[in-house]
Design an enzyme around this catalytic site. Structure first.
Site, PDB file in Angstrom:
ATOM      1  N   ARG A  14      20.322 -32.826  11.008  1.00 23.52           N
ATOM      2  CA  ARG A  14      20.682 -33.763  10.332  1.00 23.52           C
ATOM      3  C   ARG A  14      22.247 -33.938  10.565  1.00 23.52           C
ATOM      4  O   ARG A  14      22.932 -33.266  11.190  1.00 23.52           O
ATOM      5  CB  ARG A  14      20.917 -33.210   8.716  1.00 23.52           C
ATOM      6  CG  ARG A  14      19.481 -32.997   8.039  1.00 23.52           C
ATOM      7  CD  ARG A  14      18.957 -34.292   7.455  1.00 23.52           C
ATOM      8  NE  ARG A  14      17.827 -34.344   6.819  1.00 23.52           N
ATOM      9  CZ  ARG A  14      16.378 -34.190   7.220  1.00 23.52           C
ATOM     10  NH1 ARG A  14      16.268 -34.438   8.729  1.00 23.52           N
ATOM     11  NH2 ARG A  14      15.414 -34.116   6.474  1.00 23.52           N
ATOM     12  N   HIS A  38      16.484 -41.525  14.286  1.00 26.12           N
ATOM     13  CA  HIS A  38      15.813 -40.651  13.480  1.00 26.12           C
ATOM     14  C   HIS A  38      14.352 -40.572  13.810  1.00 26.12           C
ATOM     15  O   HIS A  38      13.230 -40.807  12.722  1.00 26.12           O
ATOM     16  CB  HIS A  38      15.887 -40.739  12.127  1.00 26.12           C
ATOM     17  CG  HIS A  38      15.874 -39.452  11.265  1.00 26.12           C
ATOM     18  ND1 HIS A  38      16.610 -39.062  10.364  1.00 26.12           N
ATOM     19  CD2 HIS A  38      14.844 -38.461  11.351  1.00 26.12           C
ATOM     20  CE1 HIS A  38      16.331 -37.823   9.660  1.00 26.12           C
ATOM     21  NE2 HIS A  38      15.246 -37.523  10.548  1.00 26.12           N
TER      22      HIS A  38
HETATM   23  C1  GLV Z   1      12.618 -35.521   8.803  1.00 29.84           C
HETATM   24  O1  GLV Z   1      13.855 -35.767   9.003  1.00 29.84           O
HETATM   25  C2  GLV Z   1      11.872 -34.401   8.174  1.00 29.84           C
HETATM   26  O2  GLV Z   1      13.020 -33.856   7.605  1.00 29.84           O
HETATM   27  O3  GLV Z   1      10.856 -34.287   8.268  1.00 29.84           O
END
Ligand code: GLV
Length: 304
Positions: free
Chosen positions: A220, A268
């Site tokens: 994160r 991401h």
């Molecule tokens: C993606 O970021 C997840 O938490 O699966």
């Protein structure tokens, strides 16, 4: 008397139909529906970033399952006491391992420096033993990331919040974090985002790494103080960073991280949730809970 079928609701912000279809196929004994305001009460739900109205209306839930590994973005909405289970690996670990391995090989083999060259010049080879990988967080995904690195002969160690035994050396707790960082050439962030881990990687932590260390974030963005990360790159304390996550997401086009020469960004994508495996996992867990069995992956009140 015929028993009422189990009601399972699917509440995902986008692309929910194929998930609901797959879950229905995996759980034919249940009635799986896409959540809509005003729906009948469900027994279980598969969720990702559900709106506040979902929990306000769904008061009969026995447990909810996150379609992803991280639950930080919506854990505050989950009513206290309602069991929340994360997706555990389901193929995400192998994807994350590929991402980390790609970054490690890029730096260890000097491909970043070769990419910048415009002349025929060999660089001195490096030894794998000198590329100690430090996994900040060692859960299901950390273990999947460690395996190929260890198989290739890279030294791998981890850091966790409280002491436990594992198949790699683990440092535990804040007191052991500086020593863990000092032994790490490539730091990989794999921690969940919680009030305790937010901003954990700041100027002080980057300074505890050996000079010229590299950094990968597949967890994160808010684990990192981004201004401190850029300063550590500018000063040469860090050699480079590969970030799959940042803060905010999406990162606005004018954000300096986009243009920082030491940073490579991806949107991401290190590990999406493989649908078939995740749905099979959720179906198996719902059946186990219905039988009264304990299942793994429950998120504790601290958010991990
Ligand atoms: C993606 O970021 C997840 O938490 O699966």
């Amino acid at each position: 008397m015929k028993r009422k079928p189990l009601q399972v609701s699917v509440c995902l912000p986008s692309g929910a139909e194929p998930w609901a279809e797959a879950l229905q196929a995996a759980l034919p004994e249940a009635r799986v529906t896409l959540w809509q305001p005003g729906d009948a009460p469900a027994d279980y739900a598969l969720i990702w970033h559900p709106p506040a109205a979902f929990f306000a209306e769904q008061g009969a839930l026995r447990a909810v399952f996150s379609a992803g590994a991280g639950v930080d973005a919506f854990i505050d909405r989950v009513p206290p006491g309602l069991p929340l289970y994360r997706t555990e690996d389901a193929g995400m670990g192998a994807l994350m391992a590929e991402y980390v391995l790609h970054a490690l090989l890029h730096w260890y083999r000097g491909f970043d420096r070769y990419d910048a060259q415009t002349c025929w010049q060999m660089l001195p080879p490096e030894a794998r033993e000198d590329w100690s990988v430090g996994l900040l967080g060692y859960g299901v995904l950390g273990r999947a990331v460690a395996q190929p690195l260890k198989a290739l002969g890279f030294p791998v160690q981890g850091w966790v919040r409280s002491p436990r035994q594992a198949d790699i050396p683990l440092a535990a707790g804040l007191a052991e974090l500086p020593g863990f960082l000092a032994r790490t050439r490539l730091l990989v962030a794999l921690l969940p985002l919680t009030p305790e881990t937010r901003g954990l990687l700041d100027a002080q932590r980057f300074a505890q790494l050996p000079r010229g260390a590299c950094f990968v974030n597949v967890a994160r963005g808010d684990l990192v103080v981004q201004a401190d990360l850029m300063a550590a790159l500018d000063s040469g304390q860090l050699h480079a960073a590969r970030l799959d996550v940042c803060s905010p997401e999406p990162l606005p086009p004018e954000h300096p991280l986009w243009r920082h020469p030491g940073v490579r960004l991806s949107p991401h994508v290190a590990a999406h949730t493989p649908r078939a495996a995740a749905v099979a996992q959720v179906a198996g867990k719902i059946r186990a809970l219905v039988r009264g069995e304990a299942v793994s992956g429950r998120v504790g009140p601290q958010g991990y």
